[in-house]
Design a protein around this motif. Structure first.
Motif, PDB file in Angstrom:
ATOM      1  N   UNK A 108      39.196  56.235  31.427  1.00  0.00           N
ATOM      2  CA  UNK A 108      38.713  54.858  31.373  1.00  0.00           C
ATOM      3  C   UNK A 108      39.636  53.993  30.518  1.00  0.00           C
ATOM      4  N   UNK A 109      40.243  54.586  29.479  1.00  0.00           N
ATOM      5  CA  UNK A 109      41.205  53.832  28.671  1.00  0.00           C
ATOM      6  C   UNK A 109      42.433  53.477  29.499  1.00  0.00           C
ATOM      7  N   UNK A 110      42.862  54.395  30.384  1.00  0.00           N
ATOM      8  CA  UNK A 110      43.962  54.076  31.291  1.00  0.00           C
ATOM      9  C   UNK A 110      43.576  52.929  32.218  1.00  0.00           C
ATOM     10  N   UNK A 111      42.334  52.965  32.708  1.00  0.00           N
ATOM     11  CA  UNK A 111      41.863  51.886  33.580  1.00  0.00           C
ATOM     12  C   UNK A 111      41.828  50.552  32.826  1.00  0.00           C
ATOM     13  N   UNK A 112      41.427  50.579  31.560  1.00  0.00           N
ATOM     14  CA  UNK A 112      41.436  49.355  30.749  1.00  0.00           C
ATOM     15  C   UNK A 112      42.848  48.801  30.628  1.00  0.00           C
ATOM     16  N   UNK A 113      43.827  49.695  30.474  1.00  0.00           N
ATOM     17  CA  UNK A 113      45.224  49.245  30.405  1.00  0.00           C
ATOM     18  C   UNK A 113      45.641  48.571  31.708  1.00  0.00           C
ATOM     19  N   UNK A 114      45.227  49.154  32.829  1.00  0.00           N
ATOM     20  CA  UNK A 114      45.556  48.574  34.131  1.00  0.00           C
ATOM     21  C   UNK A 114      44.907  47.193  34.276  1.00  0.00           C
ATOM     22  N   UNK A 115      43.654  47.084  33.841  1.00  0.00           N
ATOM     23  CA  UNK A 115      42.961  45.802  33.926  1.00  0.00           C
ATOM     24  C   UNK A 115      43.685  44.745  33.104  1.00  0.00           C
ATOM     25  N   UNK A 116      44.090  45.102  31.888  1.00  0.00           N
ATOM     26  CA  UNK A 116      44.733  44.145  30.992  1.00  0.00           C
ATOM     27  C   UNK A 116      46.141  43.778  31.452  1.00  0.00           C
ATOM     28  N   UNK A 117      46.890  44.772  31.928  1.00  0.00           N
ATOM     29  CA  UNK A 117      48.302  44.547  32.227  1.00  0.00           C
ATOM     30  C   UNK A 117      48.581  44.152  33.673  1.00  0.00           C
ATOM     31  N   UNK A 118      47.658  44.509  34.603  1.00  0.00           N
ATOM     32  CA  UNK A 118      47.900  44.232  36.018  1.00  0.00           C
ATOM     33  C   UNK A 118      46.841  43.316  36.627  1.00  0.00           C
ATOM     34  N   UNK A 119      45.565  43.690  36.492  1.00  0.00           N
ATOM     35  CA  UNK A 119      44.517  42.970  37.206  1.00  0.00           C
ATOM     36  C   UNK A 119      44.316  41.552  36.684  1.00  0.00           C
ATOM     37  N   UNK A 120      44.238  41.400  35.361  1.00  0.00           N
ATOM     38  CA  UNK A 120      44.019  40.067  34.800  1.00  0.00           C
ATOM     39  C   UNK A 120      45.180  39.123  35.129  1.00  0.00           C
ATOM     40  N   UNK A 121      46.440  39.521  34.899  1.00  0.00           N
ATOM     41  CA  UNK A 121      47.540  38.624  35.286  1.00  0.00           C
ATOM     42  C   UNK A 121      47.544  38.298  36.779  1.00  0.00           C
ATOM     43  N   UNK A 122      47.176  39.268  37.633  1.00  0.00           N
ATOM     44  CA  UNK A 122      47.170  39.024  39.063  1.00  0.00           C
ATOM     45  C   UNK A 122      46.129  37.974  39.429  1.00  0.00           C
ATOM     46  N   UNK A 123      44.930  38.102  38.880  1.00  0.00           N
ATOM     47  CA  UNK A 123      43.880  37.140  39.199  1.00  0.00           C
ATOM     48  C   UNK A 123      44.150  35.775  38.573  1.00  0.00           C
ATOM     49  N   UNK A 124      44.768  35.751  37.385  1.00  0.00           N
ATOM     50  CA  UNK A 124      45.124  34.478  36.778  1.00  0.00           C
ATOM     51  C   UNK A 124      46.211  33.780  37.598  1.00  0.00           C
ATOM     52  N   UNK A 125      47.146  34.565  38.135  1.00  0.00           N
ATOM     53  CA  UNK A 125      48.238  33.984  38.919  1.00  0.00           C
ATOM     54  C   UNK A 125      47.719  33.320  40.184  1.00  0.00           C
ATOM     55  N   UNK A 126      46.569  33.767  40.677  1.00  0.00           N
ATOM     56  CA  UNK A 126      45.979  33.151  41.861  1.00  0.00           C
ATOM     57  C   UNK A 126      45.464  31.750  41.573  1.00  0.00           C
ATOM     58  N   UNK A 127      45.250  31.436  40.274  1.00  0.00           N
ATOM     59  CA  UNK A 127      44.813  30.117  39.826  1.00  0.00           C
ATOM     60  C   UNK A 127      43.525  29.676  40.549  1.00  0.00           C
ATOM     61  N   UNK A 128      42.573  30.594  40.633  1.00  0.00           N
ATOM     62  CA  UNK A 128      41.290  30.312  41.281  1.00  0.00           C
ATOM     63  C   UNK A 128      40.123  30.402  40.307  1.00  0.00           C
ATOM     64  N   UNK A 129      40.420  30.421  38.997  1.00  0.00           N
ATOM     65  CA  UNK A 129      39.407  30.324  37.941  1.00  0.00           C
ATOM     66  C   UNK A 129      38.356  31.429  38.006  1.00  0.00           C
ATOM     67  N   UNK A 130      38.779  32.670  38.246  1.00  0.00           N
ATOM     68  CA  UNK A 130      37.836  33.780  38.335  1.00  0.00           C
ATOM     69  C   UNK A 130      37.149  34.066  37.002  1.00  0.00           C
ATOM     70  N   UNK A 131      37.807  33.803  35.887  1.00  0.00           N
ATOM     71  CA  UNK A 131      37.259  34.186  34.591  1.00  0.00           C
ATOM     72  C   UNK A 131      36.706  33.013  33.782  1.00  0.00           C
ATOM     73  N   UNK A 132      36.713  31.800  34.357  1.00  0.00           N
ATOM     74  CA  UNK A 132      36.380  30.611  33.577  1.00  0.00           C
ATOM     75  C   UNK A 132      34.904  30.585  33.187  1.00  0.00           C
ATOM     76  N   UNK A 133      34.650  30.278  31.921  1.00  0.00           N
ATOM     77  CA  UNK A 133      33.296  30.096  31.411  1.00  0.00           C
ATOM     78  C   UNK A 133      33.335  29.020  30.337  1.00  0.00           C
ATOM     79  N   UNK A 134      32.185  28.648  29.818  1.00  0.00           N
ATOM     80  CA  UNK A 134      32.116  27.609  28.783  1.00  0.00           C
ATOM     81  C   UNK A 134      31.145  28.009  27.695  1.00  0.00           C
ATOM     82  N   UNK A 135      31.320  27.404  26.533  1.00  0.00           N
ATOM     83  CA  UNK A 135      30.318  27.465  25.478  1.00  0.00           C
ATOM     84  C   UNK A 135      30.439  26.197  24.643  1.00  0.00           C
ATOM     85  N   UNK A 136      29.530  26.028  23.699  1.00  0.00           N
ATOM     86  CA  UNK A 136      29.542  24.841  22.848  1.00  0.00           C
ATOM     87  C   UNK A 136      29.500  25.241  21.386  1.00  0.00           C
TER      88      UNK A 136
END
Length: 308
Positions: free
Chosen positions: A31-59
């Motif tokens: 699971x730690x290897x999977x976390x590395x993949x998420x951080x190094x591959x999946x997150x940059x890939x989804x951010x590069x799509x520029x479709x706001x998959x992770x966007x949230x708000x708080x106050x």
């Protein structure tokens, strides 16, 4: 149906043919290897799509005389998507980022907050607010939580105004534990985060009033804050995550030939996923507004500190 961490473990072991007796990896290591993949591959890939998959708000409340405010500690890359000022009566205005070198040009605004800049790991308001009754609306991209086994989380079986009943109460959650509520459907959104368990009685967790989200449903998960038993991406991302995690496991086990084969699969899956995720909507074009144009009040920004 949610893609769980347990399913990921089964898939990686099946594809890598990892013997249960091997001493190098246990489930937490995989699971730690999977976390590395998420951080190094999946997150940059989804951010590069520029479709706001992770966007949230708080106050966060603006305090008179206080200039520095925190960047949300769970934001991707310690960044903001946007920053707005609210006055509590429905009035909202965007705060532009100004150059640190130009801070002195924005001090004469009658105490109205004109903009902000980053000061190290803080948000610095300009000028320092001199009144209360305002709040900052922080828009940011929420970093995916770390993966844990399903047995380390709890499945919701009942809900009241202040209590949540779960199927089995894991040892990881006790009185005083800070937890997240996680949706069990595709996307696996955080329904609420950083809520404190005030009491544990068997399989019943008690929370403060209003801490339990109204969107929480039977079948959703309770997990220690910043952890998740489900993959926090669209289900279509799962094959790439499994392939990339398996490739890393094989490389660590010394099976470089197998890792090379999966590297080719990983490249093809990445291309297909990009084509699938972008654009997120095909029937409507994105409206582009010049937020600093004349019609957006740029002149009044320098004179009165407002952006309309």
């Amino acid at each position: 149906m949610a893609k769980t961490s347990d399913r990921l473990l089964e898939g990686v072991k099946r594809r890598a043919i990892v013997p249960s007796s091997q001493p190098l990896f246990d489930d937490n290591d995989l699971l730690a290897l999977a976390d590395d993949v998420i951080e190094e591959l999946m997150v940059p890939l989804l951010k590069a799509a520029r479709q706001d998959f992770f966007v949230t708000t708080d106050e966060v409340t603006v305090v008179s005389g206080t200039r520095l405010y925190d960047i949300p500690y769970r934001s991707v890359g310690r960044t903001l998507r946007d920053l707005k000022l609210l006055n509590g009566t429905g009035f909202i205005r965007s705060l532009p980022k100004i150059a640190i070198e130009d801070e002195h040009l924005f001090q004469s605004s009658g105490g109205n907050v004109t903009g902000f800049y980053f000061r190290g790991d803080k948000i610095a308001l300009v000028p320092t607010p001199t009144s209360s009754g305002f709040s900052l609306e922080r828009w940011y991209e929420l970093a995916p939580s770390k993966l844990v086994k399903v047995s380390d989380a709890a499945v919701v079986t009942g809900i009241t105004a202040t209590t949540v009943t779960v199927d089995t109460a894991p040892d990881t959650i006790a009185t005083g534990t800070v937890i997240d509520f996680i949706q069990a459907r595709s996307g696996n959104s955080l329904l609420a985060m950083d809520k404190t368990v005030t009491n544990v009685a068997g399989n019943v967790y008690t929370f403060a009033v209003d801490d339990i989200p109204t969107t929480l449903a039977v079948g959703d998960y309770v997990s220690v804050a910043q952890t998740t038993p489900v993959i926090m991406f669209p289900n279509e991302c799962y094959p790439l995550l499994e392939t990339a995690t398996t490739r890393r496991a094989l490389a660590a086990l010394g099976d470089f030939e197998g890792a090379d084969v999966l590297a080719k699969d990983e490249g093809e899956e990445s291309k297909r996923l990009r084509a699938l995720l972008e654009p997120r909507i095909e029937g409507e074009a994105t409206v582009i507004i010049n937020r600093r144009g004349l019609l957006r009040g740029t002149r009044s920004l320098n004179r009165r500190g407002f952006v309309y």
